[in-house]
Motif scaffolding. Sequence first.
Motif, PDB file in Angstrom:
ATOM      1  N   ILE A  47       0.708  -1.304  -0.099  1.00  0.00           N
ATOM      2  CA  ILE A  47      -0.019  -0.090   0.176  1.00  0.00           C
ATOM      3  C   ILE A  47       0.875   1.364   0.063  1.00  0.00           C
ATOM      4  O   ILE A  47       0.518   2.246  -0.602  1.00  0.00           O
ATOM      5  CB  ILE A  47      -0.966  -0.042   1.189  1.00  0.00           C
ATOM      6  CG1 ILE A  47      -1.972  -1.079   1.128  1.00  0.00           C
ATOM      7  CG2 ILE A  47      -1.608   1.174   1.404  1.00  0.00           C
ATOM      8  CD1 ILE A  47      -2.912  -1.395   2.127  1.00  0.00           C
ATOM      9  N   ALA A  48       1.934   1.216   0.639  1.00  0.00           N
ATOM     10  CA  ALA A  48       3.081   2.278   0.805  1.00  0.00           C
ATOM     11  C   ALA A  48       3.268   2.607  -0.681  1.00  0.00           C
ATOM     12  O   ALA A  48       3.500   3.619  -1.081  1.00  0.00           O
ATOM     13  CB  ALA A  48       4.150   2.050   1.703  1.00  0.00           C
ATOM     14  N   ASP A  49       3.986   1.499  -1.603  1.00  0.00           N
ATOM     15  CA  ASP A  49       4.128   1.773  -3.031  1.00  0.00           C
ATOM     16  C   ASP A  49       3.171   2.414  -3.646  1.00  0.00           C
ATOM     17  O   ASP A  49       3.217   3.337  -4.633  1.00  0.00           O
ATOM     18  CB  ASP A  49       4.247   0.177  -3.613  1.00  0.00           C
ATOM     19  CG  ASP A  49       5.928  -0.048  -3.051  1.00  0.00           C
ATOM     20  OD1 ASP A  49       6.676   0.576  -2.572  1.00  0.00           O
ATOM     21  OD2 ASP A  49       6.242  -1.126  -3.341  1.00  0.00           O
TER      22      ASP A  49
ATOM     23  N   PHE B 105      -3.475  -0.488 -16.093  1.00  0.00           N
ATOM     24  CA  PHE B 105      -3.205  -1.342 -17.382  1.00  0.00           C
ATOM     25  C   PHE B 105      -3.540  -2.628 -17.341  1.00  0.00           C
ATOM     26  O   PHE B 105      -4.151  -3.108 -18.368  1.00  0.00           O
ATOM     27  CB  PHE B 105      -1.440  -1.196 -17.657  1.00  0.00           C
ATOM     28  CG  PHE B 105      -0.947   0.339 -17.997  1.00  0.00           C
ATOM     29  CD1 PHE B 105      -1.770   1.276 -18.419  1.00  0.00           C
ATOM     30  CD2 PHE B 105       0.408   0.549 -17.380  1.00  0.00           C
ATOM     31  CE1 PHE B 105      -1.252   2.703 -18.708  1.00  0.00           C
ATOM     32  CE2 PHE B 105       0.755   1.838 -17.807  1.00  0.00           C
ATOM     33  CZ  PHE B 105       0.197   2.919 -18.342  1.00  0.00           C
ATOM     34  N   PRO B 106      -3.302  -3.522 -16.285  1.00  0.00           N
ATOM     35  CA  PRO B 106      -3.909  -4.853 -16.652  1.00  0.00           C
ATOM     36  C   PRO B 106      -5.443  -4.867 -16.620  1.00  0.00           C
ATOM     37  O   PRO B 106      -5.996  -5.737 -17.202  1.00  0.00           O
ATOM     38  CB  PRO B 106      -3.403  -5.359 -15.083  1.00  0.00           C
ATOM     39  CG  PRO B 106      -2.429  -4.555 -14.566  1.00  0.00           C
ATOM     40  CD  PRO B 106      -2.581  -3.280 -14.906  1.00  0.00           C
ATOM     41  N   SER B 107      -5.946  -3.931 -15.992  1.00  0.00           N
ATOM     42  CA  SER B 107      -7.642  -3.807 -16.019  1.00  0.00           C
ATOM     43  C   SER B 107      -8.083  -3.404 -17.565  1.00  0.00           C
ATOM     44  O   SER B 107      -8.966  -4.014 -17.823  1.00  0.00           O
ATOM     45  CB  SER B 107      -8.065  -2.662 -15.016  1.00  0.00           C
ATOM     46  OG  SER B 107      -7.778  -2.992 -13.767  1.00  0.00           O
ATOM     47  N   ILE B 108      -7.353  -2.599 -18.062  1.00  0.00           N
ATOM     48  CA  ILE B 108      -7.549  -1.956 -19.283  1.00  0.00           C
ATOM     49  C   ILE B 108      -7.443  -3.104 -20.273  1.00  0.00           C
ATOM     50  O   ILE B 108      -8.439  -3.635 -21.288  1.00  0.00           O
ATOM     51  CB  ILE B 108      -6.729  -1.050 -19.822  1.00  0.00           C
ATOM     52  CG1 ILE B 108      -6.845   0.387 -18.956  1.00  0.00           C
ATOM     53  CG2 ILE B 108      -6.895  -0.456 -21.446  1.00  0.00           C
ATOM     54  CD1 ILE B 108      -7.733   1.416 -19.296  1.00  0.00           C
ATOM     55  N   LEU B 109      -6.557  -4.093 -20.202  1.00  0.00           N
ATOM     56  CA  LEU B 109      -6.051  -5.166 -20.954  1.00  0.00           C
ATOM     57  C   LEU B 109      -7.307  -6.080 -20.745  1.00  0.00           C
ATOM     58  O   LEU B 109      -7.510  -6.994 -21.887  1.00  0.00           O
ATOM     59  CB  LEU B 109      -4.728  -5.766 -20.691  1.00  0.00           C
ATOM     60  CG  LEU B 109      -3.574  -4.842 -21.106  1.00  0.00           C
ATOM     61  CD1 LEU B 109      -2.107  -5.725 -21.062  1.00  0.00           C
ATOM     62  CD2 LEU B 109      -3.700  -4.500 -22.674  1.00  0.00           C
ATOM     63  N   LYS B 110      -7.450  -6.340 -19.699  1.00  0.00           N
ATOM     64  CA  LYS B 110      -8.598  -7.159 -19.257  1.00  0.00           C
ATOM     65  C   LYS B 110      -9.961  -6.956 -20.049  1.00  0.00           C
ATOM     66  O   LYS B 110     -10.504  -7.705 -20.624  1.00  0.00           O
ATOM     67  CB  LYS B 110      -8.958  -7.321 -17.841  1.00  0.00           C
ATOM     68  CG  LYS B 110      -8.371  -8.183 -16.919  1.00  0.00           C
ATOM     69  CD  LYS B 110      -8.892  -8.282 -15.529  1.00  0.00           C
ATOM     70  CE  LYS B 110      -8.395  -9.155 -14.618  1.00  0.00           C
ATOM     71  NZ  LYS B 110      -8.833  -8.904 -13.159  1.00  0.00           N
ATOM     72  N   VAL B 111     -10.277  -5.751 -20.056  1.00  0.00           N
ATOM     73  CA  VAL B 111     -11.435  -5.198 -20.740  1.00  0.00           C
ATOM     74  C   VAL B 111     -11.295  -5.562 -22.351  1.00  0.00           C
ATOM     75  O   VAL B 111     -12.379  -6.017 -22.771  1.00  0.00           O
ATOM     76  CB  VAL B 111     -11.487  -3.566 -20.519  1.00  0.00           C
ATOM     77  CG1 VAL B 111     -12.790  -3.163 -21.393  1.00  0.00           C
ATOM     78  CG2 VAL B 111     -11.820  -3.305 -19.132  1.00  0.00           C
TER      79      VAL B 111
ATOM     80  N   LEU C   8       2.008   7.104  -9.199  1.00  0.00           N
ATOM     81  CA  LEU C   8       1.302   6.508 -10.482  1.00  0.00           C
ATOM     82  C   LEU C   8       1.595   5.386 -11.073  1.00  0.00           C
ATOM     83  O   LEU C   8       0.869   4.713 -11.655  1.00  0.00           O
ATOM     84  CB  LEU C   8       1.284   8.004 -11.506  1.00  0.00           C
ATOM     85  CG  LEU C   8       0.853   7.894 -12.726  1.00  0.00           C
ATOM     86  CD1 LEU C   8      -0.624   8.030 -12.742  1.00  0.00           C
ATOM     87  CD2 LEU C   8       1.392   8.893 -13.758  1.00  0.00           C
ATOM     88  N   ILE C   9       2.988   5.450 -11.361  1.00  0.00           N
ATOM     89  CA  ILE C   9       3.731   3.888 -11.879  1.00  0.00           C
ATOM     90  C   ILE C   9       3.252   2.754 -11.302  1.00  0.00           C
ATOM     91  O   ILE C   9       2.693   2.002 -12.044  1.00  0.00           O
ATOM     92  CB  ILE C   9       5.118   4.080 -11.851  1.00  0.00           C
ATOM     93  CG1 ILE C   9       5.791   5.166 -12.777  1.00  0.00           C
ATOM     94  CG2 ILE C   9       5.799   2.809 -12.432  1.00  0.00           C
ATOM     95  CD1 ILE C   9       7.355   5.280 -12.714  1.00  0.00           C
ATOM     96  N   THR C  10       3.398   2.838 -10.088  1.00  0.00           N
ATOM     97  CA  THR C  10       2.765   1.276  -9.161  1.00  0.00           C
ATOM     98  C   THR C  10       1.281   1.300  -9.583  1.00  0.00           C
ATOM     99  O   THR C  10       0.886   0.199  -9.824  1.00  0.00           O
ATOM    100  CB  THR C  10       3.123   1.757  -7.653  1.00  0.00           C
ATOM    101  OG1 THR C  10       4.296   1.981  -7.644  1.00  0.00           O
ATOM    102  CG2 THR C  10       3.082   0.348  -7.040  1.00  0.00           C
ATOM    103  N   CYS C  11       0.424   2.424  -9.468  1.00  0.00           N
ATOM    104  CA  CYS C  11      -0.929   2.223  -9.620  1.00  0.00           C
ATOM    105  C   CYS C  11      -1.326   1.800 -11.008  1.00  0.00           C
ATOM    106  O   CYS C  11      -2.155   0.716 -11.293  1.00  0.00           O
ATOM    107  CB  CYS C  11      -1.807   3.468  -9.276  1.00  0.00           C
ATOM    108  SG  CYS C  11      -1.741   3.683  -7.496  1.00  0.00           S
ATOM    109  N   GLU C  12      -0.507   2.454 -12.066  1.00  0.00           N
ATOM    110  CA  GLU C  12      -0.900   1.850 -13.329  1.00  0.00           C
ATOM    111  C   GLU C  12      -0.463   0.722 -13.680  1.00  0.00           C
ATOM    112  O   GLU C  12      -1.107  -0.236 -14.317  1.00  0.00           O
ATOM    113  CB  GLU C  12      -0.312   2.870 -14.286  1.00  0.00           C
ATOM    114  CG  GLU C  12      -1.088   4.436 -14.353  1.00  0.00           C
ATOM    115  CD  GLU C  12      -0.509   5.294 -15.463  1.00  0.00           C
ATOM    116  OE1 GLU C  12       0.510   5.363 -15.704  1.00  0.00           O
ATOM    117  OE2 GLU C  12      -1.244   6.175 -15.988  1.00  0.00           O
TER     118      GLU C  12
END
Lengths: 234, 164
Positions: free
Chosen positions: A187-189, B62-68, B53-57
Amino acid sequence: MNLSLHSCLSCQVKHGSVFDALTNDELRGLDGHKSCACFKKGQYVFTEHGMPMALYCVHAGKIKITRTGLDGKEQIVRLAKPGDILGYRAIVSNERYQCSAVALEDASICIIDKQYFFSAMEINSKFAFEMLKKIGQDLRTAEAQIVSLSQKNIRERMAEAILFLKATYGFETDQQTLNVRFSREEIADFAGTSTESAIRLLSEFSHDGLISREGKSIKVLNLPKLIKTANLIE
Amino acid sequence: MCNHLETSKKFIEEITHQAYPLIELQFIQLFAEENDWFVEDLLSKLQNEFRSLITCEKTMVFPSILKVFNKEKSEDGSAPNVMEMMNITRNKESKMTLLIEELKTYLIMNAQVFQYNELKYLVQLFEQMFVPLKLKWNKMIDQRSESCACFKLYTLNTINQNQL
């Protein structure tokens, strides 16, 4: 802007202000190096980027000190009350005003010649020390604001991270518990912060009633408040 | 499988294998230099926002968009809310743009004092590479969400799930 003159010697608002450090003779001298002006509500005392010509001392009324933000919106930096001085930072550093001063209500302000202000500091060390103290206090306030702003950024990112988890994995059947388990390190990441900060923030969020935690599971208790904390632009 | 899957994969590869590593490298370069506290503070905020941003994307968006586009669903039949994710992503991008603007103002005000070449390059990377690339990506997702059957189906599923 109407003009009227208040005597510094008999001025009641000077008590507790930097001018308390001046002797009676110096206060009489100050009378000869100032003018007093009345400002209507909404009227500018000085404006951002203007050249500083004088020192201002609020005699009556409230003044807001504002600065234009990057988005063009006005941000209130601080408020000034009777006895407070304005514009000294620009005078001392010999820079243009970084802020504007606007009367929040009808106000009366003394406008002091900047050369007299400098000579008073040279002659009276107690007055100079009071000015240093004032600038030191301003610096302390500014530092506290910087810390609070950086904390705000981390809070926003943590709220965003939880919203990301919600958007990606959704809720369990209770419509509150996130349908995913992540360690505090992970979560921290997501929030772009250290594990220590993440632990502290998650505790803060629990304390504020935004979420509750049980092991690795996170329950979102107040979604609108979480969205507000993330500062999501509609 | 939607025929936009390959376009998305290419976009994602460009973002994650070209844009992000270059910007990350530039951050390392900048932090190795001695900066004044104001720049250091802005850079640190920008880097934290960027890493988040990088971690979340990489992990979620990105995996979610590819799933779609792949018409995949998770085991329990749930679907990610892509539009909500894109909204949070854009929010993060807006905050980063504001920080870049602050850095630019700093550069303009101090242009006569120092060169700040590395800082200028970071601003350039954001303005000339990151922002245009993300604009194209966001536009593509917006267009797909309006016209692509996969997206419409997913959005409908998400709405239905939220109503349960």
